[in-house]
Design a protein around this motif. Structure first.
Motif, PDB file in Angstrom:
ATOM      1  N   UNK A  68       0.824  -1.210   0.000  1.00 34.42           N
ATOM      2  CA  UNK A  68       0.000   0.000   0.000  1.00 34.42           C
ATOM      3  C   UNK A  68       0.860   1.263   0.000  1.00 34.42           C
ATOM      4  N   UNK A  69       1.924   1.266   0.804  1.00 35.73           N
ATOM      5  CA  UNK A  69       2.770   2.452   0.876  1.00 35.73           C
ATOM      6  C   UNK A  69       3.381   2.805  -0.465  1.00 35.73           C
ATOM      7  N   UNK A  70       3.875   1.795  -1.183  1.00 36.89           N
ATOM      8  CA  UNK A  70       4.459   2.050  -2.504  1.00 36.89           C
ATOM      9  C   UNK A  70       3.403   2.527  -3.485  1.00 36.89           C
ATOM     10  N   UNK A  71       2.199   1.915  -3.435  1.00 38.41           N
ATOM     11  CA  UNK A  71       1.113   2.348  -4.316  1.00 38.41           C
ATOM     12  C   UNK A  71       0.700   3.783  -4.009  1.00 38.41           C
ATOM     13  N   UNK A  72       0.696   4.136  -2.748  1.00 37.28           N
ATOM     14  CA  UNK A  72       0.330   5.493  -2.350  1.00 37.28           C
ATOM     15  C   UNK A  72       1.358   6.509  -2.843  1.00 37.28           C
ATOM     16  N   UNK A  73       2.626   6.172  -2.732  1.00 39.05           N
ATOM     17  CA  UNK A  73       3.675   7.084  -3.182  1.00 39.05           C
ATOM     18  C   UNK A  73       3.597   7.375  -4.676  1.00 39.05           C
ATOM     19  N   UNK A  74       3.050   6.422  -5.443  1.00 40.99           N
ATOM     20  CA  UNK A  74       3.005   6.555  -6.899  1.00 40.99           C
ATOM     21  C   UNK A  74       1.751   7.260  -7.412  1.00 40.99           C
ATOM     22  N   UNK A 220       3.909  -5.064 -11.068  1.00 43.17           N
ATOM     23  CA  UNK A 220       4.173  -4.548  -9.727  1.00 43.17           C
ATOM     24  C   UNK A 220       2.986  -4.777  -8.797  1.00 43.17           C
ATOM     25  N   UNK A 221       1.782  -4.417  -9.245  1.00 42.13           N
ATOM     26  CA  UNK A 221       0.612  -4.532  -8.381  1.00 42.13           C
ATOM     27  C   UNK A 221       0.190  -5.989  -8.180  1.00 42.13           C
ATOM     28  N   UNK A 222       0.456  -6.858  -9.129  1.00 47.95           N
ATOM     29  CA  UNK A 222       0.176  -8.286  -8.934  1.00 47.95           C
ATOM     30  C   UNK A 222       1.099  -8.861  -7.854  1.00 47.95           C
ATOM     31  N   UNK A 223       2.369  -8.499  -7.905  1.00 56.04           N
ATOM     32  CA  UNK A 223       3.316  -8.936  -6.873  1.00 56.04           C
ATOM     33  C   UNK A 223       2.879  -8.429  -5.505  1.00 56.04           C
ATOM     34  N   UNK A 224       2.448  -7.176  -5.460  1.00 58.60           N
ATOM     35  CA  UNK A 224       1.984  -6.604  -4.201  1.00 58.60           C
ATOM     36  C   UNK A 224       0.777  -7.346  -3.635  1.00 58.60           C
ATOM     37  N   UNK A 225      -0.136  -7.763  -4.496  1.00 60.45           N
ATOM     38  CA  UNK A 225      -1.330  -8.476  -4.032  1.00 60.45           C
ATOM     39  C   UNK A 225      -0.958  -9.809  -3.387  1.00 60.45           C
ATOM     40  N   UNK A 226      -0.010 -10.526  -3.941  1.00 59.17           N
ATOM     41  CA  UNK A 226       0.429 -11.791  -3.352  1.00 59.17           C
ATOM     42  C   UNK A 226       1.054 -11.551  -1.973  1.00 59.17           C
ATOM     43  N   UNK A 227       1.863 -10.517  -1.857  1.00 55.94           N
ATOM     44  CA  UNK A 227       2.522 -10.219  -0.584  1.00 55.94           C
ATOM     45  C   UNK A 227       1.486  -9.827   0.472  1.00 55.94           C
ATOM     46  N   UNK A 228       0.516  -9.008   0.100  1.00 53.95           N
ATOM     47  CA  UNK A 228      -0.505  -8.564   1.046  1.00 53.95           C
ATOM     48  C   UNK A 228      -1.370  -9.737   1.526  1.00 53.95           C
ATOM     49  N   UNK A 229      -1.663 -10.651   0.634  1.00 53.74           N
ATOM     50  CA  UNK A 229      -2.468 -11.813   1.015  1.00 53.74           C
ATOM     51  C   UNK A 229      -1.766 -12.630   2.092  1.00 53.74           C
TER      52      UNK A 229
END
Length: 469
Positions: A68-74, A220-229
């Motif tokens: 979320x933090x990286x997505x927010x920064x972008x 990038x966002x697909x990788x983030x979704x796996x990590x968040x899960x």
């Protein structure tokens, strides 16, 4: 005669005492009803599971928020059409502010663990919305995330403080020191989300000079979704906890009616606002929200991007997160009371004041390598200030508001998020220098008010410090 009788009495009693001791000794190896070793291990287990929960909570937040933090920064640099990214963040924090009013009630009804679990769903949905960003995906996701963020942060503050108080009681430790240690560990690990998340961003994103766009966002966002899960699954292993230090059971919908719960909520918020200590903390809370919004939106857009490009946002925010994490850990370890908190806050605010003054003076280094190092240096100073403010504000609230932990942490998020929302909505309407002047003025004002709080509380004996050494 009396002394001789007592002597003979003692001699006569020795054989029976010896027989009792022998029988106890013979019973120890095979006595299943009194497993002394088992009792000791059980006690150690009760003492250690508090720190175990802090480890799990910290790691789970790291995994959820690095995405979320990286997505927010972008947002302010990727979704620039009609200011979609900035506007969605403004809606998010406006929603966050409104829902924070009832967040303490929701956490009491759900319980802190369930609030944490439900809260993670909003972050997953928001990151998923960035796979196809438009007004119909990001805006609804932002509104729902505002609700989830309000309960996850009130739940986090309540859960962490409860764990610290239980740990200090079970181990006969200084409560303030334990609260400082637990907050230091949590915020140090949490702050690494900026470092790790933005390194992933730096690795996967690249600038397309020919088309003027950025490549690799979908991956990038697909990788983030796996990590968040994985982070959300990790929270399932947390133990349930009572709402306060007295062991009072958490309220449920069956135990308290809607009218009684709303009455309790209004009383909680009113008592927090009528407390002089809370009124004196609010300016510093507001500044903490302002400086976060400044880093996420203004600093990345007007300082980082012009100097080292959109792909450089990842490296600069990684430096920000690294210093944030290190200072969070150090600040937590050094927290031992109001005097130490005052000193640590002073250092953090001074670091951020240096950045604001340098930017106001338009001081810059244009050469390639040195220019990049200078940007990373500014990001590091901002990270120092954020690490200090996050650990010390949470520790301070946990120390000063023992009788209404949920209400106090709800106030923390209300004022932080209201300030963040204001920045996202109104910063595009004013100049960058005007934002810097406002920040510097609020920094000085909030620091003066905080010193007044330190003097006021320092004159009165603290019940927490007198409980145990």
């Amino acid at each position: 005669m009396t002394s001789e009788g007592s002597k003979f009495g003692n001699i006569n009693s020795q054989p029976s005492c010896n027989r009792e001791l022998q029988s106890m000794a013979s019973a120890l190896p095979g006595d299943e009803e009194t497993p002394l070793v088992g009792d000791i291990s059980g006690l150690e287990g009760r003492k250690s599971h508090h720190t175990r929960d802090v480890h799990i909570l910290s790691l789970a937040f790291l995994l959820v928020f690095l995405a979320f933090g990286a997505a927010q920064n972008l947002q302010s640099t990727l979704n620039t059409e009609d200011d979609l990214g900035t506007t969605s963040l403004g809606i998010l924090y406006l929603s966050f502010t409104f829902f924070s009013v009832v967040a303490s009630l929701v956490v009491r009804v759900l319980g802190s663990k369930n609030a944490l679990l439900i809260g993670t769903t909003g972050y997953v949905l928001y990151v998923a919305a960035n796979l196809k960003p438009n007004w119909y995906t990001l805006v609804p996701a932002s509104v729902y995330l505002g609700f989830c963020a309000s309960i996850i942060w009130v739940g986090e503050g309540t859960y962490l403080t409860s764990a610290a108080r239980s740990h200090s009681t079970d181990n006969n430790l200084h409560e303030i020191a334990v609260i400082g240690d637990f907050n230091g560990e949590f915020w140090a690990v949490y702050a690494l989300h900026q470092f790790i998340g933005n390194l992933i961003t730096f690795a996967l994103l690249s600038d397309d000079q020919q088309e003027g766009s950025t490549k690799g966002t979908t991956l990038l966002f697909i990788v983030f979704l796996f990590i968040m899960t994985f982070g959300a699954i990790l929270m399932c292993f947390l133990r349930k906890r009572s709402a306060n230090s007295k062991g009072q059971q958490e309220l449920s919908g069956a135990d308290a009616g809607a009218c009684a719960s709303l009455k309790s909520l209004s009383k909680s918020l009113a008592s927090a606002l009528s407390d002089v200590k809370m009124l004196l903390i609010i300016p510093l809370i507001a500044y903490s929200g302002l400086q976060q919004a400044f880093v996420w939106a203004e600093f990345t857009k007007y300082v980082v991007t012009p100097a080292i490009g959109i792909s450089g946002v990842g490296s600069s925010m990684a430096a920000y997160g690294a210093f944030d994490g290190i200072c969070s850990l150090l600040a937590g370890r050094l927290t031992s009371g109001l005097t130490s908190i005052t000193t640590i806050v002073s250092v953090g605010l001074f670091a951020q004041a240096v950045v604001l003054v340098l930017l106001l003076l338009n001081f810059s280094i244009s050469s390639g390598f040195l220019g990049t190092v200078y940007i990373l240096f500014l990001a590091g100073l901002l990270g120092i200030g954020d690490g200090v403010l996050m650990t010390q504000l949470n520790a301070l609230i946990g120390i000063l508001f023992k009788h209404d932990t949920e209400g106090a942490f709800a106030q923390l998020k209300i004022w932080q998020c209201a300030t963040i929302a204001i920045v996202f909505f109104f910063a595009p309407l004013i100049s960058f220098k005007a934002v810097l002047v406002i920040m510097l003025a609020l920094l000085c004002f909030s620091f003066c008010i905080f010193l007044l709080l330190a003097l006021k509380v320092g004159k009165a004996p603290s019940p927490s410090t007198s409980q145990r050494n």
